[in-house]
Design a protein around this motif. Structure first.
Motif, mmCIF file in Angstrom:
data_model
loop_
_atom_site.group_PDB
_atom_site.id
_atom_site.type_symbol
_atom_site.label_atom_id
_atom_site.label_comp_id
_atom_site.label_asym_id
_atom_site.label_seq_id
_atom_site.Cartn_x
_atom_site.Cartn_y
_atom_site.Cartn_z
ATOM 1 N N LEU A 4 43.105 38.033 28.049
ATOM 2 C CA LEU A 4 43.535 38.375 29.409
ATOM 3 C C LEU A 4 44.854 37.688 29.742
ATOM 4 N N ASN A 42 42.022 36.899 36.781
ATOM 5 C CA ASN A 42 40.856 36.219 36.180
ATOM 6 C C ASN A 42 39.622 36.303 37.081
ATOM 7 N N GLU A 277 37.912 37.102 28.693
ATOM 8 C CA GLU A 277 38.267 35.807 29.280
ATOM 9 C C GLU A 277 37.696 34.639 28.498
ATOM 10 N N LEU A 314 43.326 44.494 29.129
ATOM 11 C CA LEU A 314 42.440 43.341 28.926
ATOM 12 C C LEU A 314 42.735 42.666 27.584
#
Lengths: 319, 319
Positions: A4, A42, A277, A314
């Motif tokens: 990310l 995020n 993430e 992403l």
């Protein structure tokens, strides 16, 4: 190592909400704007956008996205916009209700239980109770056959010790206990279930290493060759992989989802959305090691449109 | 319904810390002052006193109490001063290390797992990992024999749904499953373990009522008469009692601790300390119903000194 990419200067949640709101206005929807905003924020930023959107426009952003978007793109954006605990609770509930591809669905339970942090798993269980008026473990125990249910309840109820501290002697002893169960062809032996279901991932990696050292084969190979319940065997192999090399597991999920004719978009979305993430950079590396090709190229070659644009965002690319 | 009485006007945590600090000064300790302060403060107030004491005097209040007090009085005051999650984690650890009275010790695991709230149990598991560098469930699974370990891991890992919402049909079906296991003399049957270990207490009470309605006896009685592993039987009966009537369970713990020659101070302290802020008033009522005598008088007649004064303070009397 996340893929990310959050821009250096991020607009306020109010500005982001407005951009999204404007993207919904008039004829059609500006999907690219949605991707540029949500695909580059995020977890905490997305949470604040969802809160601010509700305050400003009196509507849950999830409902708005559901109404404005469609298909796999919609499903991916929504999964990404949920709070991660709520997201995983919903994936688990869907898995437990799946009738057709039951064993594939149950693998989602293994994946979430084993590859996420102990604290996250507790948050998922709390979200599960709030959303569905029953506990995750009672839903598993009352809807799945034994011994699968036993394994899954133990995994899903675990709160594993999460520090990198291991005991070599325990590793040797428990490798022996696992070996004995496998030799006796008892994959549903309590020792197998409770060692894999309660020990920390660091301890288990040491145990698997001791197994390999003392018995030549990897435990994964020996489990794979053990006769008996094929479904249990397949779930146990996945537990072992998720403990030993979570990145390899996700590389495999991505590869399986795009290989052959057609794409398993749900699996592909889940892998990218849940790991973007966390460790998707490592997953990308493992993919290359395992299949000698680029994960990003493989994905790009298999999907299209806004869905593709969202996934590659992403993955850290600009659209 | 708690028995703990907090005065209408409570001194500040700094004043309370000072009173306690002064009680430690000079020759001997002013135990009455300790009792008057700590014995009349709720969980949050005690927490703030402990924090403030550390700030003011650079020492953990628990260490100071350990140095200044002694015997059962000290153990009771310390148990009362710990954060409840830490307190229960320590009790569980002690239980798991007990070698002599193993089955009595294991009952502490059942008690804490079944009679405290799901959120509290999670807090206990977090405290356990922090204090002992292993998870509660791996400690149970690796130190206790099966099938006891299976039952205890399931209970201790539960996060039961905590709303008063039940399903009559499920109650009837699961009462039948429990009955079948008992008739087959299989108290370690997965159905027994997972129904008792995962369903909400409200649902289980309905299931026990359905059992009584459909099979005449109470499930407690039928389990009690089921041949097989006596330890498992005894733990299961306790699980049933703790789910159905937690107050009766604690009345029984108090009664057992003071009956006959000698007193089991650890059990008595645990019952009073852990329930004084929860339901000790109801426990007192149940004690009267069950034994036709006053719980407070029975306790007063059996203990003495500062320990007695501390317990009756938690029971709501002034010393």
């Amino acid at each position: 190592m996340a893929t990310l990419r959050v821009p250096n200067e991020v607009p306020s949640p109010a500005q982001d909400s407005e951009t999204i709101h404007n993207a919904f206005r008039g004829w059609g929807t500006d999907e690219k704007a949605i991707i540029r905003v949500l695909g580059q924020r995020n977890e905490n930023q997305r949470k604040r956008i969802r809160e601010t959107y509700r305050e400003k426009y009196g509507k849950d952003l999830i409902d708005a996205l559901t109404a404005e978007l469609s298909g796999d793109f919609m499903k991916a954006v929504i999964l990404w916009t949920y709070d991660p605990a709520e997201r995983d609770a919903r994936s688990l509930n869907k898995a437990l209700k799946e009738k057709k591809k039951r064993i594939e669905a149950l693998k989602v339970i293994v994946e979430i239980s084993v590859t996420t942090s102990p604290h996250h798993l507790i948050a998922v269980r709390k979200a599960y109770c709030s959303l569905y008026d029953l506990s995750l473990e009672e839903h598993i125990a009352s809807s799945q056959p034994f011994p699968l249910a036993k394994l899954l309840v133990t995994l899903a109820s675990s709160f594993r010790y999460d520090k990198d501290k291991t005991d070599e002697e325990v590793a040797t002893i428990e490798a022996g206990m696992l070996r004995e169960a496998i030799t006796m062809k008892q994959l549903d032996h309590d020792h197998v279930l409770y060692i894999l279901g309660t020990r920390s991932v660091y301890q288990l990696r040491e145990t698997f290493a001791a197994y390999k050292k003392n018995y030549e084969n990897t435990i994964d190979k020996d489990v794979g060759e053990c006769p008996g319940d094929a479904e249990l065997r397949s779930l146990l192999q996945m537990v072992i992989l998720c403990i030993d090399y979570p990145e390899k597991h996700f590389a495999k999920v991505v590869r399986d989802s795009i290989e052959g004719f057609g794409t398993d978009e749900d699996a592909l979305t889940r892998a990218i959305v849940t790991r973007a993430e966390i460790d998707l950079m490592k997953v990308r590396g493992e993919f290359y090691n395992m299949y000698n090709s680029s994960m990003d190229n493989a994905i790009i070659g298999d999907v299209s449109g806004d869905y593709k644009d969202f996934l590659i965002t992403l993955l850290g690319s600009k659209i």
